[in-house]
Design an enzyme around this catalytic site. Structure first.
Site, PDB file in Angstrom:
ATOM      1  N   CYS A  43       0.819  -1.213   0.000  1.00 21.82           N
ATOM      2  CA  CYS A  43       0.000   0.000   0.000  1.00 21.82           C
ATOM      3  C   CYS A  43       0.852   1.262   0.000  1.00 21.82           C
ATOM      4  O   CYS A  43       0.653   2.149  -0.816  1.00 21.82           O
ATOM      5  CB  CYS A  43      -0.924   0.005   1.213  1.00 21.82           C
ATOM      6  SG  CYS A  43      -1.941   1.488   1.293  1.00 21.82           S
ATOM      7  N   CYS A  48      -1.416   1.642  -3.098  1.00 19.38           N
ATOM      8  CA  CYS A  48      -2.444   2.675  -2.928  1.00 19.38           C
ATOM      9  C   CYS A  48      -1.904   4.094  -2.893  1.00 19.38           C
ATOM     10  O   CYS A  48      -2.421   4.979  -3.578  1.00 19.38           O
ATOM     11  CB  CYS A  48      -3.220   2.438  -1.633  1.00 19.38           C
ATOM     12  SG  CYS A  48      -3.472   0.726  -1.179  1.00 19.38           S
ATOM     13  N   LYS A  51      -0.045   5.284  -6.143  1.00 25.00           N
ATOM     14  CA  LYS A  51      -1.055   5.261  -7.207  1.00 25.00           C
ATOM     15  C   LYS A  51      -1.998   6.452  -7.084  1.00 25.00           C
ATOM     16  O   LYS A  51      -2.293   7.130  -8.065  1.00 25.00           O
ATOM     17  CB  LYS A  51      -1.855   3.963  -7.129  1.00 25.00           C
ATOM     18  CG  LYS A  51      -3.044   3.903  -8.060  1.00 25.00           C
ATOM     19  CD  LYS A  51      -3.982   2.766  -7.687  1.00 25.00           C
ATOM     20  CE  LYS A  51      -4.736   3.062  -6.409  1.00 25.00           C
ATOM     21  NZ  LYS A  51      -5.611   1.930  -6.014  1.00 25.00           N
ATOM     22  N   ALA A 115      12.599 -13.437   6.298  1.00 23.06           N
ATOM     23  CA  ALA A 115      12.427 -14.476   7.318  1.00 23.06           C
ATOM     24  C   ALA A 115      11.500 -15.550   6.762  1.00 23.06           C
ATOM     25  O   ALA A 115      10.573 -15.257   6.009  1.00 23.06           O
ATOM     26  CB  ALA A 115      11.853 -13.891   8.595  1.00 23.06           C
ATOM     27  N   TYR A 178      -9.212  -3.914 -11.556  1.00 18.08           N
ATOM     28  CA  TYR A 178      -9.189  -2.500 -11.176  1.00 18.08           C
ATOM     29  C   TYR A 178      -7.794  -1.903 -11.276  1.00 18.08           C
ATOM     30  O   TYR A 178      -7.645  -0.718 -11.625  1.00 18.08           O
ATOM     31  CB  TYR A 178      -9.782  -2.306  -9.777  1.00 18.08           C
ATOM     32  CG  TYR A 178      -8.921  -2.771  -8.631  1.00 18.08           C
ATOM     33  CD1 TYR A 178      -8.046  -1.893  -8.000  1.00 18.08           C
ATOM     34  CD2 TYR A 178      -8.993  -4.082  -8.155  1.00 18.08           C
ATOM     35  CE1 TYR A 178      -7.250  -2.312  -6.943  1.00 18.08           C
ATOM     36  CE2 TYR A 178      -8.211  -4.502  -7.102  1.00 18.08           C
ATOM     37  CZ  TYR A 178      -7.343  -3.613  -6.494  1.00 18.08           C
ATOM     38  OH  TYR A 178      -6.553  -4.039  -5.456  1.00 18.08           O
ATOM     39  N   ILE A 179      -6.734  -2.683 -11.037  1.00 23.96           N
ATOM     40  CA  ILE A 179      -5.375  -2.143 -11.132  1.00 23.96           C
ATOM     41  C   ILE A 179      -5.067  -1.769 -12.578  1.00 23.96           C
ATOM     42  O   ILE A 179      -4.543  -0.686 -12.867  1.00 23.96           O
ATOM     43  CB  ILE A 179      -4.353  -3.148 -10.579  1.00 23.96           C
ATOM     44  CG1 ILE A 179      -4.573  -3.364  -9.081  1.00 23.96           C
ATOM     45  CG2 ILE A 179      -2.921  -2.668 -10.829  1.00 23.96           C
ATOM     46  CD1 ILE A 179      -3.694  -4.447  -8.475  1.00 23.96           C
ATOM     47  N   GLU A 182      -7.153   1.330 -13.508  1.00 29.95           N
ATOM     48  CA  GLU A 182      -6.652   2.539 -12.857  1.00 29.95           C
ATOM     49  C   GLU A 182      -5.421   3.080 -13.570  1.00 29.95           C
ATOM     50  O   GLU A 182      -5.319   4.285 -13.855  1.00 29.95           O
ATOM     51  CB  GLU A 182      -6.330   2.249 -11.392  1.00 29.95           C
ATOM     52  CG  GLU A 182      -7.566   2.093 -10.514  1.00 29.95           C
ATOM     53  CD  GLU A 182      -7.257   1.668  -9.104  1.00 29.95           C
ATOM     54  OE1 GLU A 182      -8.092   1.871  -8.208  1.00 29.95           O
ATOM     55  OE2 GLU A 182      -6.147   1.105  -8.857  1.00 29.95           O
ATOM     56  N   ASP A 302      -3.460  -9.779   2.583  1.00 29.35           N
ATOM     57  CA  ASP A 302      -3.610 -10.357   1.244  1.00 29.35           C
ATOM     58  C   ASP A 302      -3.080 -11.781   1.142  1.00 29.35           C
ATOM     59  O   ASP A 302      -3.498 -12.535   0.257  1.00 29.35           O
ATOM     60  CB  ASP A 302      -2.881  -9.489   0.211  1.00 29.35           C
ATOM     61  CG  ASP A 302      -3.546  -8.129   0.017  1.00 29.35           C
ATOM     62  OD1 ASP A 302      -4.483  -7.807   0.778  1.00 29.35           O
ATOM     63  OD2 ASP A 302      -3.126  -7.390  -0.882  1.00 29.35           O
ATOM     64  N   THR A 310      -6.192  -2.811   1.983  1.00 25.70           N
ATOM     65  CA  THR A 310      -5.357  -2.380   3.096  1.00 25.70           C
ATOM     66  C   THR A 310      -6.122  -2.224   4.416  1.00 25.70           C
ATOM     67  O   THR A 310      -5.679  -2.737   5.445  1.00 25.70           O
ATOM     68  CB  THR A 310      -4.646  -1.055   2.733  1.00 25.70           C
ATOM     69  OG1 THR A 310      -3.798  -1.294   1.620  1.00 25.70           O
ATOM     70  CG2 THR A 310      -3.828  -0.528   3.895  1.00 25.70           C
ATOM     71  N   ALA A 340     -13.152   1.448  -3.263  1.00 27.37           N
ATOM     72  CA  ALA A 340     -13.159   2.445  -4.337  1.00 27.37           C
ATOM     73  C   ALA A 340     -12.190   2.017  -5.420  1.00 27.37           C
ATOM     74  O   ALA A 340     -11.122   1.463  -5.133  1.00 27.37           O
ATOM     75  CB  ALA A 340     -12.773   3.820  -3.801  1.00 27.37           C
ATOM     76  N   HIS A 434     -28.416  20.087  -1.338  1.00 25.49           N
ATOM     77  CA  HIS A 434     -28.559  20.561  -2.728  1.00 25.49           C
ATOM     78  C   HIS A 434     -27.724  21.828  -2.953  1.00 25.49           C
ATOM     79  O   HIS A 434     -27.614  22.665  -2.073  1.00 25.49           O
ATOM     80  CB  HIS A 434     -30.035  20.865  -3.000  1.00 25.49           C
ATOM     81  CG  HIS A 434     -30.303  21.316  -4.395  1.00 25.49           C
ATOM     82  ND1 HIS A 434     -30.299  20.451  -5.476  1.00 25.49           N
ATOM     83  CD2 HIS A 434     -30.570  22.548  -4.893  1.00 25.49           C
ATOM     84  CE1 HIS A 434     -30.557  21.139  -6.573  1.00 25.49           C
ATOM     85  NE2 HIS A 434     -30.729  22.420  -6.251  1.00 25.49           N
ATOM     86  N   GLU A 439     -27.022  13.894  -3.439  1.00 28.39           N
ATOM     87  CA  GLU A 439     -28.421  14.028  -3.047  1.00 28.39           C
ATOM     88  C   GLU A 439     -29.301  13.004  -3.761  1.00 28.39           C
ATOM     89  O   GLU A 439     -30.384  12.644  -3.275  1.00 28.39           O
ATOM     90  CB  GLU A 439     -28.933  15.436  -3.288  1.00 28.39           C
ATOM     91  CG  GLU A 439     -29.047  15.837  -4.746  1.00 28.39           C
ATOM     92  CD  GLU A 439     -29.563  17.260  -4.908  1.00 28.39           C
ATOM     93  OE1 GLU A 439     -30.694  17.537  -4.434  1.00 28.39           O
ATOM     94  OE2 GLU A 439     -28.845  18.093  -5.486  1.00 28.39           O
TER      95      GLU A 439
END
Length: 451
Positions: A43, A48, A51, A115, A178-179, A182, A302, A310, A340, A434, A439
């Site tokens: 991230c 994230c 990006k 490790a 999405y990657i 984007e 992940d 994240t 998103a 408004h 709205e």
């Protein structure tokens, strides 16, 4: 039995550092953490954060075009990639330092090396030393997947894109998630000629009506999209990459970016030898408490391939520390997690899609699609989509999908209401603000479809 540490965390990403810090600072555990690359994980270092900063950079030309439509004498010069990249590198260095300071302030011992798991209570470091731990937490995240084919060594992944020496003039992006989408929007906004290939429709798995609108607007912005494309070979000729597809056609680009999914980062960690069960994609199989079949070994983020976001990894890591070291049993609730997609237009989503609603039945679909005031005044053909999926019996809002500027900001607020079980009537009882795009979420009176 005496252990060197109460907890040894493998992986310095969002989930690992949260678990280590909470266990050490709030519950007094003796904790070590090993990270082989840079603190902060995908991230912060290669996901994230950089990006989103690239998204901001890529929207500047559009903002200037819009400013002209609003009467400003505004002009956009050339984009200086290296000036941006230098500032980006400095920002990532700053963020990594914050992550490191958080660990040191909590009293966590940090090993800047790889490790691996060498037993139910033992890890082995790259320098050959070993450490024993009462509990081991694996939080090694995921990594980009590139299929093996002739020329696959010539492509970039999302790990590489932030380190480019220069922006290519022409780039091929392979993938439809999405990657991929984007980065297609980002690079298009930065002035790169972008072509996108995928085997199937883009953004598969998201709400179809929402994704169709996004893809249409991506194409309208000049992204050259081709579906049902399979690459068989890539060769290098001079400074160009020649891409050959299954139908024999050849196209030439300056760079090729593969964004064909990510896989859990478990290879070579010693998990199988330690008896830890892995899934079909190499993910670590865990229960709701993030515990593996080996009671002393846990995993979050992940690497478990649950919900690869994240904030989810952070919550899983925190819940692990509360449960194991704080005597406060807690687990991450994976229901109604909003997300998103930072395409242009942006996409915010929470809950079920219309396709899932159709399978379940007993659902009403409310939709509003319109030209937003801001870009409409500027003469743009942008469209906004607001969709609510409502259970006909309980009246609860089961899904919300927003395609609009700043959709990510809107879906965060909607997700709070959905998590509380808000009904359509409670949405309707909320007075509109408004004039705003949001709205529309509280003014949709009649369903457009029933299931």
């Amino acid at each position: 039995m005496h252990f060197d540490y109460d907890l040894f965390v493998i992986g310095g990403g969002s989930g690992g550092v949260r678990a280590a810090r909470i266990a050490a600072s709030e519950y007094g555990a003796k904790v070590a953490l090993a990270e082989e690359y840079r603190m902060g994980g995908t991230c912060v270092i290669r996901g994230c954060v950089p990006k989103k900063l690239m998204v901001f950079a890529s929207t500047a030309p559009g903002s200037i075009r819009e400013a002209r439509a609003y009467g400003w004498d505004a002009h956009c010069g050339d984009f200086d990639w290296m000036a941006f990249r230098t500032k980006l590198d400095n920002e990532l260095d700053r963020l990594e330092a914050i992550y490191r300071k958080g660990q040191s302030n909590a009293g966590v011992t940090v090993y800047d090396q790889r490790a691996t798991v060498s037993g139910a209570h033992e890890v082995t470091l790259a320098d050959g030393s070993t450490a024993s731990a009462k509990h081991i937490l694996v939080a090694t995240g995921g990594q980009p997947f590139v299929p093996d084919f002739p020329g696959s060594d010539l492509v970039m992944t999302s790990n590489d894109i932030f380190k480019m020496a220069a922006l290519p003039k022409r780039i091929l992006i392979v993938g439809g998630g999405y990657i991929a989408c984007e980065f297609a929007c980002i690079l298009n906004g930065l002035g790169v000629s972008v072509t996108q290939f995928n085997r199937s429709p883009l953004l598969r798995g998201f709400d179809t009506e929402a994704r169709d609108l996004i893809v249409d607007q991506m194409a309208a912005r000049g992204i050259n999209i081709h579906t049902h494309m399979v690459i068989t070979e890539i060769t290098k000729q001079g400074d160009e990459l020649v891409v050959t597809c299954g139908d024999g056609r050849e196209t030439r680009f300056d760079a090729v970016l593969y964004a064909t999914g990510r896989v859990p980062n478990t290879e070579g960690l010693g998990l199988e030898a330690a008896g830890v069960t892995l899934g079909e994609r190499g993910e670590i199989v865990v229960d709701q408490w993030s515990q593996t079949n080996i009671p002393s070994i846990y995993a979050v983020g992940d690497v478990t391939n649950r919900i690869n976001l994240t904030p989810v990894a952070i919550r899983e890591g925190h819940a692990f520390a509360d449960t194991v070291f704080g005597a406060k049993p807690k687990h991450m609730d994976h229901e109604l997690v909003a997300s998103a997609v930072f395409t242009q237009p942006e996409f915010g989503t929470c809950g079920i899609t219309e396709e899932e609603a159709a399978e379940r039945g007993q659902a009403e679909i409310y939709v509003s699609s319109f030209k937003p005031m801001r870009s409409g005044f500027a003469g743009a053909d942008d469209r906004v989509l607001m969709k609510l999926i409502v259970c006909r019996d309980s009246r609860a809002v089961l899904g919300c999908h927003i395609v609009a500027p700043d959709a990510g900001e809107m879906i965060q607020m909607v997700a709070i209401a959905m998590k509380m079980g808000a009904t359509k009537e409670q949405f309707d009882a909320t007075c509109a603000v408004h004039p705003t795009m949001a709205e529309e979420l509280v003014t949709m009176r009649n369903p457009v479809r029933h299931y």
